[in-house]
Design a protein around this motif. Structure first.
Motif, PDB file in Angstrom:
ATOM      1  N   VAL A 174       4.751   1.815   5.090  1.00  0.00           N
ATOM      2  CA  VAL A 174       4.795   0.899   3.950  1.00  0.00           C
ATOM      3  C   VAL A 174       5.010  -0.533   4.431  1.00  0.00           C
ATOM      4  CG1 VAL A 174       6.149   0.230   1.923  1.00  0.00           C
ATOM      5  CG2 VAL A 174       5.550   2.623   2.287  1.00  0.00           C
ATOM      6  N   VAL A 221       2.637  -3.774   3.626  1.00  0.00           N
ATOM      7  CA  VAL A 221       3.167  -4.976   2.987  1.00  0.00           C
ATOM      8  C   VAL A 221       2.966  -6.193   3.878  1.00  0.00           C
ATOM      9  CG1 VAL A 221       5.278  -6.099   2.185  1.00  0.00           C
ATOM     10  CG2 VAL A 221       4.836  -3.718   1.595  1.00  0.00           C
ATOM     11  N   SER A 249      -0.348  -8.244   3.688  1.00  0.00           N
ATOM     12  CA  SER A 249      -0.740  -8.964   2.465  1.00  0.00           C
ATOM     13  C   SER A 249       0.348  -9.950   2.074  1.00  0.00           C
ATOM     14  CB  SER A 249      -0.981  -7.962   1.327  1.00  0.00           C
ATOM     15  OG  SER A 249      -1.146  -8.622   0.091  1.00  0.00           O
ATOM     16  N   ARG A 272       0.563 -11.528  -0.763  1.00  0.00           N
ATOM     17  CA  ARG A 272       0.964 -11.301  -2.148  1.00  0.00           C
ATOM     18  C   ARG A 272       1.959 -10.156  -2.242  1.00  0.00           C
ATOM     19  NH1 ARG A 272      -4.173 -11.008  -5.995  1.00  0.00           N
ATOM     20  NH2 ARG A 272      -2.539 -11.336  -7.564  1.00  0.00           N
ATOM     21  N   LEU A 273       1.725  -9.099  -1.445  1.00  0.00           N
ATOM     22  CA  LEU A 273       2.673  -7.996  -1.443  1.00  0.00           C
ATOM     23  C   LEU A 273       4.018  -8.433  -0.877  1.00  0.00           C
ATOM     24  CD1 LEU A 273       0.557  -4.881  -0.374  1.00  0.00           C
ATOM     25  CD2 LEU A 273       1.610  -5.345  -2.593  1.00  0.00           C
ATOM     26  N   GLN A 274       3.984  -9.281   0.138  1.00  0.00           N
ATOM     27  CA  GLN A 274       5.236  -9.791   0.698  1.00  0.00           C
ATOM     28  C   GLN A 274       6.024 -10.574  -0.346  1.00  0.00           C
ATOM     29  OE1 GLN A 274       4.477 -12.027   4.278  1.00  0.00           O
ATOM     30  NE2 GLN A 274       3.518 -10.308   5.319  1.00  0.00           N
ATOM     31  N   THR A 275       5.310 -11.393  -1.115  1.00  0.00           N
ATOM     32  CA  THR A 275       5.978 -12.147  -2.184  1.00  0.00           C
ATOM     33  C   THR A 275       6.569 -11.215  -3.224  1.00  0.00           C
ATOM     34  OG1 THR A 275       4.437 -13.995  -1.871  1.00  0.00           O
ATOM     35  CG2 THR A 275       5.650 -13.902  -3.958  1.00  0.00           C
ATOM     36  N   GLY A 276       5.795 -10.206  -3.622  1.00  0.00           N
ATOM     37  CA  GLY A 276       6.280  -9.256  -4.615  1.00  0.00           C
ATOM     38  C   GLY A 276       7.500  -8.493  -4.136  1.00  0.00           C
ATOM     39  N   VAL A 277       7.479  -8.038  -2.881  1.00  0.00           N
ATOM     40  CA  VAL A 277       8.613  -7.293  -2.336  1.00  0.00           C
ATOM     41  C   VAL A 277       9.848  -8.184  -2.244  1.00  0.00           C
ATOM     42  CG1 VAL A 277       9.504  -6.160  -0.266  1.00  0.00           C
ATOM     43  CG2 VAL A 277       7.210  -5.612  -1.103  1.00  0.00           C
ATOM     44  N   VAL A 313       3.287 -11.978  -9.099  1.00  0.00           N
ATOM     45  CA  VAL A 313       2.158 -11.763  -8.200  1.00  0.00           C
ATOM     46  C   VAL A 313       0.829 -11.664  -8.956  1.00  0.00           C
ATOM     47  CG1 VAL A 313       1.139 -10.161  -6.539  1.00  0.00           C
ATOM     48  CG2 VAL A 313       3.588 -10.664  -6.455  1.00  0.00           C
ATOM     49  N   ALA A 351       5.790  -8.043 -10.353  1.00  0.00           N
ATOM     50  CA  ALA A 351       4.387  -7.979 -10.770  1.00  0.00           C
ATOM     51  C   ALA A 351       3.989  -9.217 -11.571  1.00  0.00           C
ATOM     52  CB  ALA A 351       4.158  -6.716 -11.603  1.00  0.00           C
TER      53      ALA A 351
END
Length: 334
Positions: free
Chosen positions: A34, A38, A41, A43-48, A230, A227
Motif C-alpha cells: 500500500v 501511495v 501518486s 494525490r494519494l499522498q495528499t489524501g493519506v 483530493v 476525498a
C-alpha cells in the motif's frame, strides 16, 4: 435447535473486537504494498496525509469521551438526573439541556439514556432535550473544537450556543406539539446497564461498544474529508464559499450523510478550510442532532413514527440555531 444454538454461540465469540484486531493485522500485512502505491501518486499522498491528520488529532478526544461515557454507564443512574429536574416542564427542559454538559460521550450512547429517562417518568420533551444537548455541548466536544480551531474561541462559543439552543427549542416544541402516542412505549432497562453484571463489566462493555462504533464513523469522516480535498476541485469550494445559503444547506446535509461522532467532527470541519466558518459551524450543530445513524437508533428506541416526525423538525431547528449563533459569534460571513 442445537444448530441454531451453535450458530448463536459462534456469533457471540466472533465479536466486533476480533474483527477490529483482524483488520489491524491485515493492515500490517499489506502495509508495504500500500505504501508503494501511495508513494507513486501525489494525490494519494495528499489524501493519506489529510486522513492521518484528521484521525490522529481526533483519537485522544474520542478515547477520553469513550472512557468517561463508560464510567457514567457503570456508575451514574439516569434516576439521578430525574430527581434534580424541576416540576415545571419548561424549566426542566432548560435544566436538562444544561445537564447534557455532564455526559461526555458520543451521541450514540445518549439515545439509550434518553429512553431510560422517559421510561422512569421524565417528560418526553425533557428526555429529548437532554438527548440533543449531551453530544453537542459536553466538555470533550468543546475542548476538541477548541483544539481543531486554534485561536478561534468564538467557534467554541457559537457551537455551545447553537447546540444548546437546538436542544432547548426542540424540547419546548415537543412539549407543545408532541404526543405520547408518537413514542413507542417501552419498559425495563436499556443500553449497557444490564442486571447481573458487575460495574466493571458494564464499564468495559460500554467503552468497547462506543469506541468501536465511534471509531468506525471517525474513519468514515476522515476518509470523506480526504476525498473532498483530493477529488473535489478547489474552485467548487470557492464558488460554494461565495453562496452562503447554499453552503449552509450543503454542509447541513453533509453532516446528516457522514454521521460523524461529535467528539471528532470538529477536526473534519476544520479540514475544510476553504469554506467560511458559518457553514462549518452549521455542520457541527446539525451533526450531533440528526444524522442517518441517529435516525435509525431513535427509530429503534422510540419508534418509527417518532423518528419520522422528530428528525425533520430537528434538522430545521438545528440549521436555524446554528446560523443564528454563527451570525452572533462569528460575524456571519466569516
Amino acid at each position: 435447535m442445537l444448530a441454531q444454538n451453535t450458530l448463536n454461540s459462534a456469533r457471540r465469540r466472533v465479536s466486533s473486537t476480533y474483527v477490529l484486531v483482524a483488520l489491524i493485522v491485515l493492515g500490517l500485512v499489506v502495509q508495504a504494498p500500500v505504501a508503494r502505491v501511495v508513494g507513486a501518486s501525489a494525490r494519494l499522498q495528499t489524501g493519506v496525509t489529510i486522513f492521518a491528520g484528521v484521525f490522529v488529532q481526533a483519537v485522544p478526544f474520542l478515547a477520553l469521551g469513550v472512557v468517561v461515557s463508560g464510567a457514567i454507564a457503570a456508575f451514574v443512574s439516569p434516576a439521578v438526573l430525574q430527581k434534580v429536574l424541576p416540576r415545571n416542564e419548561s424549566a426542566a427542559i432548560g435544566v436538562a439541556g444544561l445537564a447534557g454538559m455532564a455526559l461526555p460521550g458520543c451521541e450514540c450512547g445518549v439515545v439509550p439514556v434518553a429512553r431510560r429517562l422517559a421510561d422512569q417518568g421524565a417528560p418526553g420533551s425533557v428526555a429529548l432535550a437532554f438527548m440533543l444537548s449531551a453530544p453537542a455541548i459536553n466538555p470533550v466536544v468543546l475542548i476538541a473544537t477548541a483544539v481543531a480551531f486554534p485561536g478561534e474561541p468564538a467557534m467554541v462559543a457559537a457551537r455551545f450556543s447553537g447546540g444548546l439552543a437546538t436542544a432547548v427549542v426542540m424540547g419546548l416544541l415537543w412539549s407543545r406539539i408532541g404526543r405520547p402516542t408518537w413514542m413507542l412505549p417501552r419498559g425495563g432497562g436499556h443500553g449497557h446497564c444490564v442486571s447481573g453484571r458487575t460495574r466493571w463489566e458494564i464499564f468495559t462493555e460500554a467503552a468497547r461498544h462506543d469506541l468501536l462504533q465511534a471509531s468506525a464513523f471517525l474513519v468514515l469522516g476522515a476518509a470523506a474529508a480526504a476525498a473532498l480535498h483530493v477529488l473535489v476541485p478547489s474552485s467548487w469550494f470557492e464558488q460554494l464559499a461565495g453562496q452562503m445559503v447554499i453552503a449552509i444547506l450543503v454542509m447541513a446535509v453533509l453532516a446528516i450523510v457522514l454521521a460523524l461522532c461529535s467528539e471528532a467532527d470538529a477536526f473534519v470541519a476544520a479540514s475544510m478550510s476553504t469554506l467560511p466558518m458559518l457553514p462549518r459551524l452549521v455542520f457541527l450543530v446539525v451533526g450531533p442532532a440528526v444524522d442517518v445513524k441517529l435516525f435509525a437508533m431513535q427509530a429503534g428506541s422510540f419508534g418509527r413514527r417518532f423518528a419520522m416526525r422528530f428528525a425533520p423538525s430537528t434538522f430545521a431547528v438545528a440549521v436555524v440555531c446554528g446560523t443564528v449563533a454563527g451570525y452572533i459569534f462569528l460575524g456571519g460571513a466569516r
